[in-house]
Design a protein around this motif. Sequence first.
Motif, PDB file in Angstrom:
ATOM      1  N   HIS A  69       0.829  -1.212   0.000  1.00 10.40           N
ATOM      2  CA  HIS A  69       0.000   0.000   0.000  1.00 10.40           C
ATOM      3  C   HIS A  69       0.862   1.260   0.000  1.00 10.40           C
ATOM      4  CE1 HIS A  69      -3.334  -2.637   1.283  1.00 10.40           C
ATOM      5  NE2 HIS A  69      -4.132  -1.666   0.878  1.00 10.40           N
ATOM      6  N   GLY A  70       2.178   1.090   0.078  1.00  7.77           N
ATOM      7  CA  GLY A  70       3.074   2.245   0.174  1.00  7.77           C
ATOM      8  C   GLY A  70       3.072   2.847   1.567  1.00  7.77           C
ATOM      9  N   GLU A  71       2.646   2.049   2.554  1.00  7.13           N
ATOM     10  CA  GLU A  71       2.567   2.562   3.930  1.00  7.13           C
ATOM     11  C   GLU A  71       3.646   1.934   4.798  1.00  7.13           C
ATOM     12  OE1 GLU A  71       0.600   4.991   4.687  1.00  7.13           O
ATOM     13  OE2 GLU A  71      -0.632   5.005   2.879  1.00  7.13           O
ATOM     14  N   LYS A  72       3.654   2.323   6.079  1.00 10.68           N
ATOM     15  CA  LYS A  72       4.710   1.842   6.974  1.00 10.68           C
ATOM     16  C   LYS A  72       4.149   1.100   8.184  1.00 10.68           C
ATOM     17  CE  LYS A  72       8.733   4.435   6.109  1.00 10.68           C
ATOM     18  NZ  LYS A  72       8.460   5.522   5.135  1.00 10.68           N
ATOM     19  N   ILE A  73       4.946   0.147   8.663  1.00  7.60           N
ATOM     20  CA  ILE A  73       4.567  -0.589   9.874  1.00  7.60           C
ATOM     21  C   ILE A  73       5.657  -0.401  10.921  1.00  7.60           C
ATOM     22  CG2 ILE A  73       5.469  -2.765   8.861  1.00  7.60           C
ATOM     23  CD1 ILE A  73       2.799  -3.760  10.720  1.00  7.60           C
ATOM     24  N   TYR A  74       5.238  -0.254  12.172  1.00  4.49           N
ATOM     25  CA  TYR A  74       6.192  -0.040  13.260  1.00  4.49           C
ATOM     26  C   TYR A  74       5.927  -1.018  14.393  1.00  4.49           C
ATOM     27  CZ  TYR A  74       6.164   4.531  10.945  1.00  4.49           C
ATOM     28  OH  TYR A  74       6.191   5.534  10.021  1.00  4.49           O
ATOM     29  N   VAL A  75       6.969  -1.294  15.152  1.00  7.52           N
ATOM     30  CA  VAL A  75       6.776  -2.097  16.356  1.00  7.52           C
ATOM     31  C   VAL A  75       7.592  -1.493  17.488  1.00  7.52           C
ATOM     32  CG1 VAL A  75       8.544  -3.734  15.548  1.00  7.52           C
ATOM     33  CG2 VAL A  75       7.052  -4.387  17.423  1.00  7.52           C
ATOM     34  N   GLU A  76       6.938  -1.444  18.642  1.00 10.61           N
ATOM     35  CA  GLU A  76       7.643  -1.037  19.853  1.00 10.61           C
ATOM     36  C   GLU A  76       7.290  -2.078  20.893  1.00 10.61           C
ATOM     37  OE1 GLU A  76       7.171   3.004  21.359  1.00 10.61           O
ATOM     38  OE2 GLU A  76       7.018   3.599  19.244  1.00 10.61           O
ATOM     39  N   SER A  77       8.298  -2.511  21.646  1.00  9.77           N
ATOM     40  CA  SER A  77       8.000  -3.552  22.617  1.00  9.77           C
ATOM     41  C   SER A  77       8.972  -3.487  23.783  1.00  9.77           C
ATOM     42  CB  SER A  77       8.091  -4.918  21.938  1.00  9.77           C
ATOM     43  OG  SER A  77       7.608  -5.913  22.804  1.00  9.77           O
ATOM     44  N   VAL A  78       8.453  -3.773  24.950  1.00  6.31           N
ATOM     45  CA  VAL A  78       9.310  -3.869  26.132  1.00  6.31           C
ATOM     46  C   VAL A  78       9.108  -5.258  26.705  1.00  6.31           C
ATOM     47  CG1 VAL A  78       9.872  -2.915  28.404  1.00  6.31           C
ATOM     48  CG2 VAL A  78       9.099  -1.400  26.561  1.00  6.31           C
ATOM     49  N   PHE A  79      10.198  -5.985  26.820  1.00  8.59           N
ATOM     50  CA  PHE A  79      10.125  -7.367  27.286  1.00  8.59           C
ATOM     51  C   PHE A  79       9.474  -7.430  28.662  1.00  8.59           C
ATOM     52  CE2 PHE A  79      12.361 -11.315  28.855  1.00  8.59           C
ATOM     53  CZ  PHE A  79      11.591 -12.171  28.076  1.00  8.59           C
ATOM     54  N   GLY A  80       8.464  -8.264  28.785  1.00  9.55           N
ATOM     55  CA  GLY A  80       7.773  -8.416  30.058  1.00  9.55           C
ATOM     56  C   GLY A  80       6.692  -7.369  30.299  1.00  9.55           C
ATOM     57  N   VAL A  81       6.593  -6.390  29.427  1.00 12.22           N
ATOM     58  CA  VAL A  81       5.614  -5.317  29.637  1.00 12.22           C
ATOM     59  C   VAL A  81       4.520  -5.343  28.560  1.00 12.22           C
ATOM     60  CG1 VAL A  81       5.270  -2.826  29.797  1.00 12.22           C
ATOM     61  CG2 VAL A  81       7.303  -3.865  30.825  1.00 12.22           C
ATOM     62  N   GLY A  82       4.924  -5.459  27.307  1.00 10.82           N
ATOM     63  CA  GLY A  82       3.932  -5.495  26.239  1.00 10.82           C
ATOM     64  C   GLY A  82       4.469  -4.970  24.925  1.00 10.82           C
ATOM     65  N   SER A  83       3.618  -5.041  23.901  1.00 12.30           N
ATOM     66  CA  SER A  83       4.048  -4.662  22.554  1.00 12.30           C
ATOM     67  C   SER A  83       3.018  -3.767  21.896  1.00 12.30           C
ATOM     68  CB  SER A  83       4.198  -5.894  21.668  1.00 12.30           C
ATOM     69  OG  SER A  83       4.927  -6.892  22.327  1.00 12.30           O
ATOM     70  N   GLU A  84       3.503  -2.972  20.974  1.00 15.99           N
ATOM     71  CA  GLU A  84       2.589  -2.171  20.172  1.00 15.99           C
ATOM     72  C   GLU A  84       2.992  -2.257  18.713  1.00 15.99           C
ATOM     73  OE1 GLU A  84       1.054   1.851  21.329  1.00 15.99           O
ATOM     74  OE2 GLU A  84       2.268   2.441  19.594  1.00 15.99           O
ATOM     75  N   PHE A  85       2.087  -2.742  17.886  1.00 18.73           N
ATOM     76  CA  PHE A  85       2.305  -2.766  16.442  1.00 18.73           C
ATOM     77  C   PHE A  85       1.413  -1.688  15.846  1.00 18.73           C
ATOM     78  CE2 PHE A  85       4.826  -6.599  15.703  1.00 18.73           C
ATOM     79  CZ  PHE A  85       4.718  -7.223  16.931  1.00 18.73           C
ATOM     80  N   SER A  86       1.969  -0.873  14.959  1.00 21.45           N
ATOM     81  CA  SER A  86       1.143   0.171  14.358  1.00 21.45           C
ATOM     82  C   SER A  86       1.454   0.314  12.877  1.00 21.45           C
ATOM     83  CB  SER A  86       1.377   1.501  15.074  1.00 21.45           C
ATOM     84  OG  SER A  86       2.741   1.825  15.063  1.00 21.45           O
ATOM     85  N   PHE A  87       0.466   0.788  12.139  1.00 22.68           N
ATOM     86  CA  PHE A  87       0.686   1.008  10.708  1.00 22.68           C
ATOM     87  C   PHE A  87      -0.121   2.208  10.241  1.00 22.68           C
ATOM     88  CE2 PHE A  87      -2.816  -1.962  11.119  1.00 22.68           C
ATOM     89  CZ  PHE A  87      -3.757  -1.481  10.229  1.00 22.68           C
ATOM     90  N   THR A  88       0.340   2.790   9.132  1.00 21.23           N
ATOM     91  CA  THR A  88      -0.321   3.981   8.611  1.00 21.23           C
ATOM     92  C   THR A  88      -1.241   3.608   7.448  1.00 21.23           C
ATOM     93  OG1 THR A  88       1.541   4.347   7.114  1.00 21.23           O
ATOM     94  CG2 THR A  88       1.596   5.509   9.220  1.00 21.23           C
ATOM     95  N   LEU A  89      -2.236   4.448   7.202  1.00 23.65           N
ATOM     96  CA  LEU A  89      -3.133   4.280   6.055  1.00 23.65           C
ATOM     97  C   LEU A  89      -3.482   5.656   5.505  1.00 23.65           C
ATOM     98  CD1 LEU A  89      -5.809   1.633   7.169  1.00 23.65           C
ATOM     99  CD2 LEU A  89      -4.002   1.311   5.462  1.00 23.65           C
ATOM    100  N   GLU A  90      -3.868   5.661   4.244  1.00 29.43           N
ATOM    101  CA  GLU A  90      -4.227   6.928   3.625  1.00 29.43           C
ATOM    102  C   GLU A  90      -5.689   7.252   3.900  1.00 29.43           C
ATOM    103  OE1 GLU A  90      -3.047   7.154  -0.537  1.00 29.43           O
ATOM    104  OE2 GLU A  90      -4.729   8.530  -0.815  1.00 29.43           O
ATOM    105  N   LYS A  91      -5.909   8.481   4.358  1.00 30.66           N
ATOM    106  CA  LYS A  91      -7.284   8.903   4.612  1.00 30.66           C
ATOM    107  C   LYS A  91      -7.994   9.157   3.295  1.00 30.66           C
ATOM    108  CE  LYS A  91      -6.687  12.144   7.858  1.00 30.66           C
ATOM    109  NZ  LYS A  91      -7.022  13.311   8.694  1.00 30.66           N
ATOM    110  N   SER A  92      -9.330   9.043   3.300  1.00 33.10           N
ATOM    111  CA  SER A  92     -10.047   9.368   2.069  1.00 33.10           C
ATOM    112  C   SER A  92     -11.327  10.095   2.420  1.00 33.10           C
ATOM    113  CB  SER A  92     -10.350   8.107   1.283  1.00 33.10           C
ATOM    114  OG  SER A  92     -11.382   7.397   1.915  1.00 33.10           O
TER     115      SER A  92
END
Length: 274
Positions: free
Chosen positions: A237-260
């Motif tokens: 889609h030409g977009e980006k995916i990110y991950v942030e995570s802290v061991f033992g605490v949790g994770s966050e996966f995020s991605f962008t999308l084009e608004k319409s």
Amino acid sequence: SQVTTDMATLTREVEKFAENKKLEIETLKVREAYRKEFLGNVSHELKTPLFTVQGYILTLLDGAIKDKSVRKKYLNRASKGVERLIYIVRDLDMITKLETGDLHLHEEDFDIVELIQNSFELLEMKAAKKNITLTFDVQYEEPIWVKADMERIQQVITNLIVNSIKYGKKGGTTEISVENLIKNKVIVRVTDNGEGIEKENIPRLFERFYRVDKSGSRKEGGSGLGLSIVKHIIEAHGEKIYVESVFGVGSEFSFTLEKSQKPAEVNTKPEAAE
Ligand code: ADP
């Protein structure tokens, strides 16, 4: 003199040619190694469920098990193994299409809020089994229109939520949010308070077949292809995916999308009779 200049030019040309050939060969070698590794991974992934299924079938064929409920239990397990094989083949098919560029996106305007709500409904039971609460920030009473391949984005969201359940703590929470980002983008986040991921494993997460904890993840099922499929879809889609995570605490996966814009058909719906 003229001759020496020509010789020098010729030598340079020959060297350049040799250098290019060397690069070509290197590329082919890398590709070949990649292909071998891929095939090795595929057969390894298929072996485990195949042996499981074969084991139960042979035991049943043997006829030594008289207890009907035990027979049923074994059939159920064999069926689970087949189900796993189907998922693996489906994911392999998807990843092949994505990597060879054979998967064409069907972009359309849709409401991402509704899509997330639908995904929640589909996964509620699965989450409940682990006593995990799925939350979606209630500030979204209004639709948020995006332009993307709805089916593929649903797959992305489902994969991320399923992972948050698989690697989440019993009684934990998975939270989804959609936020406006700069200009014409939104960002979708899937956050869990699960086991988290150690720093050194984060760069490899999106690789095919990569799993942090081989035994643990295998117990949880899945093909190890989920995140690489997710990344491919988002990048297609030409977009980006990110991950942030802290061991033992949790994770966050995020991605962008084009608004319409809100699609026209929605505006021209006949008024409901009052
Ligand atoms: P799998 O089929 O193993 O889940 P994925 O490609 O979806 O394959 O994920 C790859 C690995 O990334 C998982 O095996 C797991 O170790 C890790 N992982 C993915 N999502 C999460 C998460 N939400 N929390 C912790 N670890 C995760």
